[in-house]
Write an enzyme that holds these catalytic residues in place. Structure first.
Site, PDB file in Angstrom:
ATOM      1  N   HIS A   1       0.810  -1.215   0.000  1.00  0.00           N
ATOM      2  CA  HIS A   1       0.000   0.000   0.000  1.00  0.00           C
ATOM      3  C   HIS A   1       0.842   1.262   0.000  1.00  0.00           C
ATOM      4  O   HIS A   1       0.449   2.275  -0.570  1.00  0.00           O
ATOM      5  CB  HIS A   1      -0.957  -0.012   1.198  1.00  0.00           C
ATOM      6  CG  HIS A   1      -2.139  -0.891   0.961  1.00  0.00           C
ATOM      7  ND1 HIS A   1      -2.766  -1.597   1.942  1.00  0.00           N
ATOM      8  CD2 HIS A   1      -2.787  -1.183  -0.185  1.00  0.00           C
ATOM      9  CE1 HIS A   1      -3.765  -2.277   1.412  1.00  0.00           C
ATOM     10  NE2 HIS A   1      -3.798  -2.044   0.130  1.00  0.00           N
TER      11      HIS A   1
ATOM     12  N   ASP B   1       0.877 -13.841 -22.530  1.00  0.00           N
ATOM     13  CA  ASP B   1       0.778 -15.293 -22.679  1.00  0.00           C
ATOM     14  C   ASP B   1       1.069 -15.738 -24.110  1.00  0.00           C
ATOM     15  O   ASP B   1       1.649 -16.797 -24.326  1.00  0.00           O
ATOM     16  CB  ASP B   1      -0.611 -15.781 -22.259  1.00  0.00           C
ATOM     17  CG  ASP B   1      -0.696 -15.941 -20.753  1.00  0.00           C
ATOM     18  OD1 ASP B   1       0.277 -16.448 -20.169  1.00  0.00           O
ATOM     19  OD2 ASP B   1      -1.711 -15.539 -20.160  1.00  0.00           O
TER      20      ASP B   1
ATOM     21  N   CYS C   1      -4.227  -6.260 -25.182  1.00  0.00           N
ATOM     22  CA  CYS C   1      -4.268  -5.856 -23.767  1.00  0.00           C
ATOM     23  C   CYS C   1      -3.074  -6.383 -22.980  1.00  0.00           C
ATOM     24  O   CYS C   1      -2.995  -6.197 -21.774  1.00  0.00           O
ATOM     25  CB  CYS C   1      -5.573  -6.306 -23.114  1.00  0.00           C
ATOM     26  SG  CYS C   1      -5.768  -8.091 -23.067  1.00  0.00           S
TER      27      CYS C   1
HETATM   28  C1  PEP Z   1      -1.835 -11.555 -21.409  1.00  0.00           C
HETATM   29  O1  PEP Z   1      -1.611 -12.761 -21.282  1.00  0.00           O
HETATM   30  O2  PEP Z   1      -1.196 -10.823 -22.195  1.00  0.00           O
HETATM   31  C2  PEP Z   1      -2.884 -10.918 -20.601  1.00  0.00           C
HETATM   32  C3  PEP Z   1      -3.267  -9.675 -20.808  1.00  0.00           C
HETATM   33  O3  PEP Z   1      -3.416 -11.634 -19.588  1.00  0.00           O
HETATM   34  P1  PEP Z   1      -2.668 -11.907 -18.173  1.00  0.00           P
HETATM   35  O4  PEP Z   1      -1.430 -11.067 -18.134  1.00  0.00           O
HETATM   36  O5  PEP Z   1      -3.663 -11.550 -17.132  1.00  0.00           O
HETATM   37  O6  PEP Z   1      -2.387 -13.364 -18.251  1.00  0.00           O
HETATM   38 MG    MG Z   2      -3.037 -14.008 -20.221  1.00  0.00          MG
END
Ligand code: PEP
Ligand code: MG
Length: 573
Positions: free
Chosen positions: A193, A458, A505
Site C-alpha cells: 500500500h 501469454d 491488452c
Molecule cells: C496476457 O496474457 O497478455 C494478458 C493480458 O493476460 P494476463 O497477463 O492476465 O495473463
Molecule cells: Mg493471459
C-alpha cells in the site's frame, strides 16, 4: 564511497537530494516481558480500549484527509485499517491474551498482530503483503497510543530523500510533499500500500532494496523510481547525468499530462481506443484520471484472490456495476476468471500440476467448475444495464471451448430475462488471443465473436515455450518477437475479413515502440496500465497510420525481437 544499489521500482520519477534515515519503531520489536503477577486484566483491557478508541479517531481523520487530497479510492486503505480496528477476531484474540493468558495489553496486541501477520505470510502470496503491512501499521499505532509515544508522522527540516526499513501506509500518506523528494525502503514490494500511495502522491520511490549501508544523514542520494536504481554518494559525473535525466523526465511528464484529456487519434486522424487495464476498483481512479477511453481489461481474478471464500453473485454484481457506472458509458471489458498458472486461489482446490501454465487454467477451469462461471456470468449480465459491457473469455484454445462458454452465457441470459431481470441488449463477447492455436484458427473464431483481444504476455510465453515467470528464460519473453507479430497479424487479418474489431491488452500494448506496429497491423484498441495512457496517446498523435502499416510490413519480415527493436527505434524517432 559511492554505492549503486538495485531495488524494485515502486513509483516513477527521479529524486536527488540529501538523505535522511528514518528509524522507526516496529510492531515486530520483541515484546518486553511483563511480570504476570503484576497484570490486572481489567485495567489492561481498559488501557487497550482507550488506545483503540484513540486509534480509531486518528485513522478516521487520516481517511478523511486522504479522501480529500487523493480521492475516495486511496482512502480505502484507511477504511481497511478501520476494519482491522473493528475486527471481532482480532479483538477477541487480544481479549483472550489479556484475560486468559494474563498478558499486559501491549504484549497482547503485539502478539496478536504477529499471529495474524504470520497467518497471512503462510499464504505466500504477494497480494497479501499489503495486508501484513496494514496489520503492522495498526499494531504500532495502538501500541504508540498505549505508550503515549503518539505522533508517528515524519518531520523533515529541508527537502530530503527519506530512507527507512519500511514505511507504513499511514506514514506514507502523512509525508509532507514539500519536504519529501522521494523515498527508499529496505523492505516492501511494488504492490504494497505504501508503494500504491507513493504513486498517487507522485513521489519517486524504490522499495525492497535490502539492507542499506550506514551512511550519515545529509549524504547525497539519487533515487531512480523508473529503473529501481539508488546511488549513494554519486560522483559529479553521475550526478549531472541524473540531473539531466530528471529534467527530461519532468519535461516529458508535462507534455504527457496534456494528453490525458485529448482524443486518441493518429496524426492522420485514425481513431484508436486507448484503454486501461485494471485489477480492482482501486485502479479505476487512475484510469479515469489518465483519461482512458475505457477499460480494456478488468482482470476479475484479483477480486477472487485477496480473500478466504468466493465472492457471492451479489458482491460481484456490485463491483461490476460500480466499474460500469464510473466509466459513464465508456466500454468496459470484463474478463471472466483467469486463475491457475501463477494465480492461485486458496479456496479453489486444484490438483497439483507439473506444468500449471499448461494446466487447468482460466476458461478450462471455468468449464470444469461450471458453477463458478455461471455465477460470474449472472453477476456480469445483471450489471450490463449500467454501462457498455464487453465480456472477454481468457485462454480459449478451441472452438468447442468458445461454444460451450457461449451456451452457458446464453442460458444464463435467458434465465435472467425469464425472471424479469433487465439485461442490456448490446453487450459484446470476445476471446483473448493468447494461445497460438487461437491466432492460427482466428478465421474460424472471428465469425462467432464480436471482438478479439490479444494477450501478448501469454501469447509470447506459449509461442516461445518460455515460462513468463522464469528469469532464466526471460530473454525469450523480452520485446516483440517476429513470431508473435506474425500471429497478431494473422488474427488481425481474420478480424478485418469478418468485420470485427481487435485490440491488444498485454504489456506490449503500452510499449512506446510496439504499439505503433500494432496500429500498423490494424489493431484499433490498446489497453495498458493507466499511467501509460497519456504517454501512448501523445505518441499516437505523432504517428501516421499509413507509415505504421509500412513499418509493420517490414517488421514482419525481420528475424528477431532485437532486429524489430533496432528497426522500429530507428524509424519512430
Ligand atoms: C496476457 O496474457 O497478455 C494478458 C493480458 O493476460 P494476463 O497477463 O492476465 O495473463
Ligand atoms: Mg493471459
Amino acid at each position: 564511497m559511492t554505492y549503486r544499489l538495485q531495488g524494485i521500482p515502486a513509483s516513477t520519477g527521479i529524486a536527488i537530494g540529501p538523505l535522511v534515515r528514518y528509524r522507526e519503531q516496529s510492531a515486530q520489536r520483541p515484546t518486553p516481558r511483563c511480570d504476570a503477577a503484576a497484570v490486572i486484566p481489567d485495567q489492561e483491557w481498559e488501557h487497550f480500549s482507550k488506545a483503540l478508541e484513540r486509534s480509531r479517531e486518528q485513522v478516521t481523520l487520516l481517511r478523511d484527509k486522504t479522501a480529500a487530497e487523493l480521492g475516495q479510492e486511496k482512502a480505502e486503505i484507511f477504511a481497511s485499517h478501520l476494519s482491522i480496528l473493528k475486527d471481532p477476531e482480532f479483538l477477541a484474540e487480544v481479549r483472550r491474551k489479556v484475560f486468559d493468558e494474563q498478558k499486559d495489553a501491549v504484549a497482547a496486541v503485539r502478539e496478536t498482530g504477529l499471529m495474524f501477520m504470520e497467518l497471512l505470510r503462510q499464504l505466500e502470496d504477494e497480494l497479501f503483503t499489503g495486508r501484513i503491512h496494514d496489520i503492522e501499521d495498526i499494531v504500532s499505532r495502538i501500541v504508540q497510543n498505549m505508550q503515549g509515544t503518539g505522533d508517528e508522522s515524519i518531520k523533515l527540516e529541508q527537502p530530503s530523500v527519506l530512507t527507512a526499513v519500511d514505511l507504513t501506509p499511514s506514514q506514507t500518506a502523512q509525508l509532507d510533499r514539500s519536504m519529501v523528494l522521494g523515498f527508499v525502503t529496505e523492505g516492501g514490494s511494488a504492490v504494497s500500500h505504501s508503494s500504491i500511495l507513493a504513486r498517487s502522491l507522485g513521489l519517486p520511490a524504490v522499495v525492497g532494496i535490502g539492507p542499506l549501508p550506514e551512511i550519515v544523514d545529509g549524504a547525497t542520494v539519487i533515487v531512480d523510481g523508473n529503473s529501481g536504481v539508488v546511488i549513494l554518494n554519486p560522483d559529479s559525473g553521475v550526478l549531472s547525468e541524473y540531473e539531466e535525466k530528471r529534467k527530461a523526465y519532468e519535461a516529458e511528464l508535462q507534455l504527457v499530462k496534456a494528453f490525458a484529456d485529448k482524443p486518441s487519434l493518429t496524426k492522420d486522424g485514425l481513431k484508436i481506443e486507448i484503454a486501461a487495464n485494471i485489477g480492482s476498483i482501486k485502479d479505476l481512479e487512475g484510469a479515469i484520471r489518465n483519461g482512458a477511453d475505457g477499460i480494456g481489461l478488468f482482470r476479475t481474478e484479483f477480486m477472487f484472490m485477496d480473500r478466504t471464500a468466493m465472492p457471492s453473485e451479489d458482491e460481484q454484481f456490485e463491483v461490476y456495476k460500480h466499474v460500469l457506472e464510473r466509466m459513464k458509458g465508456k466500454p468496459v471489458v470484463i474478463r471472466t476468471l483467469d486463475v491457475g498458472g501463477d494465480k492461485q486461489i486458496p479456496y479453489i482446490r486444484l490438483e497439483p500440476e507439473t506444468n500449471p501454465f499448461l494446466g487447468l487454467r482460466a476458461i478450462r477451469l471455468c468449464l470444469e467448475k461450471e458453477d463458478l462461471l455461471r455465477t460470474q456470468i449472472r453477476a456480469i449480465l445483471r450489471a450490463s444495464v449500467f454501462g457498455t459491457l464487453r465480456i472477454l473469455l481468457p485462454m480459449v484454445a478451441t472452438l468447442e471451448e468458445l461454444r460451450r462458454a457461449k451456451t452457458i452465457i446464453i442460458e444464463e441470459e435467458a434465465n435472467l430475462k425469464k425472471r424479469n431481470v433487465p439485461v442490456s441488449e448490446t453487450w459484446e463477447l470476445g476471446i483473448m488471443i493468447e494461445i497460438p492455436s487461437a491466432a492460427l484458427l482466428a478465421d474460424h473464431f472471428a465469425p462467432e465473436v464480436d471482438f478479439f483481444s490479444v494477450g501478448t504476455n501469454d501469447l509470447t510465453q506459449y509461442t516461445m515455450a518460455a515460462d513468463r515467470m522464469n528469469r532464466s528464460v526471460a530473454y525469450l519473453n523480452r520485446g516483440l518477437s517476429p513470431a508473435v507479430l506474425r500471429l497478431v497479424d494473422m488474427a488481425s487479418r481474420s478480424a478485418k475479413a469478418h468485420g470485427i474489431w481487435i485490440g491488444v491488452c498485454g504489456e506490449l500494448a503500452g510499449d512506446p515502440e510496439a504499439f505503433a506496429l500494432f496500429v500498423g497491423l490494424g489493431i484499433t484498441e490498446l489497453s495498458m496500465g493507466a499511467a501509460s495512457v497519456p504517454r501512448i496517446r501523445s505518441r499516437l498523435a505523432a504517428l501516421v497510420s499509413t507509415e505504421a502499416a509500412q513499418w509493420a510490413e517490414r517488421a514482419l519480415r525481420l528475424e528477431s525481437a532485437e532486429a524489430i527493436h533496432q528497426y522500429i527505434s530507428g524509424v519512430i524517432g
